[in-house]
Design an enzyme around this catalytic site. Structure first.
Site, PDB file in Angstrom:
ATOM      1  N   HIS A 146      -3.239 -13.610  11.884  1.00  0.00           N
ATOM      2  CA  HIS A 146      -2.710 -14.987  11.794  1.00  0.00           C
ATOM      3  C   HIS A 146      -1.709 -15.133  10.348  1.00  0.00           C
ATOM      4  O   HIS A 146      -1.057 -15.823  10.532  1.00  0.00           O
ATOM      5  CB  HIS A 146      -4.150 -15.776  11.325  1.00  0.00           C
ATOM      6  N   GLU A 147      -2.084 -14.420   9.492  1.00  0.00           N
ATOM      7  CA  GLU A 147      -1.417 -14.977   7.986  1.00  0.00           C
ATOM      8  C   GLU A 147      -0.222 -13.839   8.313  1.00  0.00           C
ATOM      9  O   GLU A 147       0.853 -14.219   7.587  1.00  0.00           O
ATOM     10  CB  GLU A 147      -2.242 -14.040   7.010  1.00  0.00           C
ATOM     11  N   HIS A 150       2.369 -16.383   9.715  1.00  0.00           N
ATOM     12  CA  HIS A 150       3.067 -17.056   8.561  1.00  0.00           C
ATOM     13  C   HIS A 150       3.833 -16.244   7.834  1.00  0.00           C
ATOM     14  O   HIS A 150       4.901 -17.098   7.533  1.00  0.00           O
ATOM     15  CB  HIS A 150       1.884 -17.721   7.760  1.00  0.00           C
TER      16      HIS A 150
END
Length: 494
Positions: A146-147, A150
């Protein structure tokens, strides 16, 4: 309720960490070196929270952000579309889940809880302690992916990445990226939206990859394991009805439950469900086996209304009911294994009239909801299970994968299957929850950027747009909080 052992372990572990931290900070000789070590290595400690922040992965993020600019533009643009759809879809999904939870509370019945797409997971309550490793590793992997989304999206949009980190809050691990806020505020709302949506987009794609791997696992493991031959026993609960000298053993290959063929684990579960939801099967027995001395036993009613005709409670004899042309209901106490050995299953006498030898359909007279189930696992003798079908289902662990070589462990495919299932469910849940327009989640920034990109030409005053966003965030936060609170109550209080 949450098991006391789990609470003691968690509290004891955190108290030990906090006590050690306090002692080191209180020591005049170690304080400076200890705090310097924490600072230089990026560690931060507080009650029930440990965080590690580092910049050693910045170069890796930068390389990934410049691999193929055209592909990355399409990739993160697709993620932006998915993120916007997920933001609205998460509200619908949480609303449906909340209504389901409320209906269960009103009905005061636990049935139907498995139908919910989203459920609150509490280790030790609705999550087996034996599978905690799968759970926490899957959460950590989902958070890192997920990160990572980003971070790469931010660098592609020329936003500086300060660092990457992981943390532990109580028992839940997670990850984060540290972006340079000034750069983030200077880019357009559409660019911001690509960055904010990248996390849920990568979680969704992780679900797709894990699900694909799960479906292709028989092909991937084909050189080492084969499937379609039956369900291989990997564990039998000691002391359960499935254990014992004539029970199931590790390495047995179950091929049939009564007349229901078993080609894999799913067939096993389907057969158990079929047998539990249908009346007890009967067995075709030659009339010559129905000796008069066996049939002469006096039948009596049990407390639940069913009939019993073996008064000595023998472990080898069973009471069978049958009918002939003269009387509609007769009972016979017969040795169960000898009686049903190599017999066909039946429902009525008509099912047994397929040869020239006269046969009758004998049905075991058992207590309500219990079943006599013949489990075939050649070359061993059939196991005769007597009890609730659910006990058979949960007392035996099986796998569809049979090792081709003796040194291959049968649990390896099970471990891969279990981890993939956790990865699919937890990464999907992380995508849904983070997409909710809620304070402190990705959904907050996704909603803000979306409103700026779509309403800036319609609502000119920025304060008015922010006010609209505030009310949306307030509603989304209340919806998520209600789901979590009621979900926790349903899991721990019942």
């Amino acid at each position: 309720m949450i098991p006391i052992a789990v609470v003691v372990c968690v509290m004891g572990g955190w108290c030990t960490v906090y006590l050690a931290d306090t002692l080191l900070r209180s020591s005049s000789s170690l304080k400076n070196r200890y705090e310097s070590w924490l600072s230089s290595n990026g560690f931060t400690l507080s009650p029930f929270h440990i965080k590690w922040h580092t910049g050693i992965f910045n170069r890796l993020f930068a390389r990934c952000a410049h691999l193929n600019p055209r592909f990355l533009y399409i990739w993160f643009s697709a993620g932006m579309v998915f993120g916007v759809l997920a933001m609205f879809g998460s509200v619908v999904l949480l609303s449906k889940t909340l209504l389901q939870t409320l209906s269960q509370m009103m009905a005061e019945t636990p049935e139907g809880s498995h139908e919910q797409i989203l459920q609150v997971v509490v280790p030790g309550v609705n999550l087996p302690v034996s599978q905690l490793a799968y759970f926490f590793i899957a959460i950590l992997v989902s958070g890192v992916i997920h990160e990572f989304g980003h971070g790469v999206a931010a660098l592609r949009e020329q936003v500086r990445l300060n660092g990457f980190g992981v943390f532990m809050f109580v028992v839940y691990p997670g990850a984060f990226v540290d972006l340079f806020t000034t750069h983030l505020n200077l880019i357009s709302p559409v660019q911001q939206l690509r960055i904010f949506c990248a996390g849920v987009w990568h979680n969704f794609m992780l679900c797709v990859v894990a699900l694909s791997f799960l479906l292709l696992l028989p092909i991937i493991l084909f050189p080492f394991y084969y499937t379609g031959a039956g369900a291989l026993v990997t564990e039998v609960v000691e002391g359960s009805p499935s254990s014992g000298p004539r029970g199931l053993f590790l390495g047995d290959l179950v091929t049939q439950l009564e007349d229901c063929p078993v080609w894999g684990v799913q067939d096993w579960h389907n057969c158990v469900q079929h047998l539990s939801h249908n009346p007890q099967m009967g067995y075709c027995v030659h009339t010559a086996k129905l000796q008069l001395s066996w049939s002469a036993g006096r039948a009596f009613k049990r407390l639940d209304g069913t009939m019993e005709c073996c008064g000595n409670n023998s472990l080898t004899d069973f009471c069978f009911s049958y009918s002939n042309n003269v009387e509609s209901k007769l009972f016979a106490c017969l040795p169960v294994r000898k009686t049903i050995e190599a017999s066909r299953t039946c429902r009525t006498n008509t099912d047994c009239q397929t040869d020239f030898i006269p046969s009758l359909c004998l049905i075991p007279s058992l207590e309500n909801q219990t079943r006599l189930i013949r489990v075939k696992h050649p070359p061993q003798t059939d196991m005769l299970f007597v009890g609730y079908p659910s006990h058979l289902q949960y007392s035996v662990s099986l796998t569809s994968f049979v090792p081709r070589l003796a040194f291959l462990h049968p649990d390896l495919p099970v471990m891969l299957e279990t981890f993939c299932k956790y990865l699919v469910s937890l990464s999907g849940a992380l995508a849904v929850v983070n997409a909710v327009p809620c304070f402190a989640l990705d959904g907050q920034w996704m909603l803000t950027a979306f409103l700026e990109a779509t309403l800036s030409s319609v609502i000119l005053e920025r304060n008015n747009r922010e006010l609209i966003g505030f009310f949306f965030l307030l509603g989304g936060s209340a919806l998520l909080a209600a789901n979590v609170a009621l979900g926790l109550w349903m899991v721990t209080a019942r």
